[in-house]
Scaffold this active site. Structure first.
Site, short mmCIF file in Angstrom:
data_model
loop_
_atom_site.label_atom_id
_atom_site.label_comp_id
_atom_site.label_asym_id
_atom_site.label_seq_id
_atom_site.Cartn_x
_atom_site.Cartn_y
_atom_site.Cartn_z
N GLY A 46 0.88 -1.35 -0.01
CA GLY A 46 -0.19 0.15 0.11
C GLY A 46 0.81 1.30 -0.06
N GLN A 51 3.20 10.04 1.31
CA GLN A 51 4.53 9.30 1.45
C GLN A 51 5.52 9.68 0.35
OE1 GLN A 51 2.42 5.29 2.25
NE2 GLN A 51 4.54 5.03 3.32
N CYS A 93 6.22 -0.22 7.44
CA CYS A 93 5.94 0.96 6.73
C CYS A 93 6.82 1.40 5.94
CB CYS A 93 5.29 2.09 7.76
SG CYS A 93 4.60 3.31 6.82
N LEU A 94 6.78 1.57 4.60
CA LEU A 94 7.91 2.01 3.83
C LEU A 94 8.58 3.44 4.06
CD1 LEU A 94 6.27 1.26 0.32
CD2 LEU A 94 7.93 -0.12 1.70
N HIS A 135 -4.33 1.41 8.12
CA HIS A 135 -2.73 1.95 8.02
C HIS A 135 -2.76 3.12 7.09
CE1 HIS A 135 1.82 1.24 8.09
NE2 HIS A 135 1.45 1.77 6.94
N GLU A 136 -3.36 2.91 5.87
CA GLU A 136 -3.15 4.13 4.70
C GLU A 136 -4.03 5.09 5.10
OE1 GLU A 136 -0.65 3.73 3.04
OE2 GLU A 136 -0.60 1.38 2.99
N HIS A 139 -2.19 7.48 7.33
CA HIS A 139 -1.37 8.54 6.77
C HIS A 139 -1.97 9.51 6.06
CE1 HIS A 139 2.73 6.01 6.36
NE2 HIS A 139 1.88 4.92 6.05
O1 GNR Z 1 4.02 -2.65 2.60
C1 GNR Z 1 3.25 -2.51 3.63
N1 GNR Z 1 3.14 -3.73 4.48
C2 GNR Z 1 2.10 -3.80 5.41
C3 GNR Z 1 2.28 -4.74 6.40
C4 GNR Z 1 1.36 -4.83 7.50
C5 GNR Z 1 0.43 -3.60 7.55
C6 GNR Z 1 0.61 -2.51 6.83
C7 GNR Z 1 1.27 -2.47 5.81
S1 GNR Z 1 1.51 -1.07 4.78
C8 GNR Z 1 3.12 -1.23 4.39
C9 GNR Z 1 3.29 -0.19 3.05
C10 GNR Z 1 3.18 1.01 3.45
O2 GNR Z 1 3.89 1.83 4.39
N2 GNR Z 1 2.04 1.56 3.15
O3 GNR Z 1 1.66 3.03 3.77
NI NI Z 2 2.76 3.10 5.82
#
Ligand code: GNR
Ligand code: NI
Length: 171
Positions: A46, A51, A93-94, A135-136, A139
């Site tokens: 995601g 980001q 998270c990236l 999670h997104e 952000h």
């Molecule tokens: O690549 C991602 N893997 C992930 C694994 C578990 C819960 C959330 C994520 S999102 C993350 C990519 C990212 O940072 N998206 O904002």
């Molecule tokens: Ni993230």
């Protein structure tokens, strides 16, 4: 399409609240193409526009494990229903490279959004998809998964990341 640089914590842009998109135009579609390419290049599932430094309420996601890609595009997503039952996933998270932690979130949710063509959609999610959507969404509101950890755990992670990137603490 182009691979963009992914911002990493600590960086004040990641704490910004992203703005709703008025209309899905060619510009937004181009942004979504770039986001998807950036996400694939970084092996993520995601990515939120902030980001890559763009404060628009846009998310791309692809949870497919097979060769065939299955991108989902969310513009102006709104979470409608959250299951009171929580589920725990190990999140990464990236924008918080190489750090992982188990986070509890509602196990299921419904999300309303506009798709790549600006058409209104509604999706019921569970499992990793539900976690990833939340999670997104965080952000878009300037929240990172490490914000759910204890102050001590969070500060240890931020200290580690600052060492990798000495000048970032003042950004
Ligand atoms: O690549 C991602 N893997 C992930 C694994 C578990 C819960 C959330 C994520 S999102 C993350 C990519 C990212 O940072 N998206 O904002
Ligand atoms: Ni993230």
């Amino acid at each position: 399409m182009a691979v963009k640089k992914i911002l990493t914590e600590p960086n004040k842009f990641l704490r910004q609240i992203s703005k709703p998109v008025e209309k899905v135009t060619k510009d937004e579609q181009k942004l979504m193409d770039d986001m998807l390419e950036t996400m694939y290049a970084a092996n993520g599932i995601g990515l939120a526009a902030i980001q890559i430094g763009i404060p628009k309420r846009i998310i791309v996601m692809d949870l497919s494990k097979e060769e065939a890609k299955k991108p989902i595009y969310f513009v102006n997503p709104v979470i409608k229903n959250k299951d009171p039952l929580k589920a725990s996933y190990e999140e990464g998270c990236l924008s918080v490279p190489n750090q992982f932690a188990n986070i509890d979130r509602p196990s299921r949710c419904e999300v309303e959004y506009l798709d790549y063509d600006g058409k209104k959609q509604r999706l019921k999610a569970n499992g990793l998809l539900a976690t990833c959507i939340q999670h997104e969404m965080d952000h878009l509101n300037g929240v990172l998964f490490i914000d759910y950890l204890s102050k001590l755990k969070r500060s240890i992670i931020i200290k580690k990341l600052s060492k990798l990137k000495p000048n970032s603490a003042i950004l």
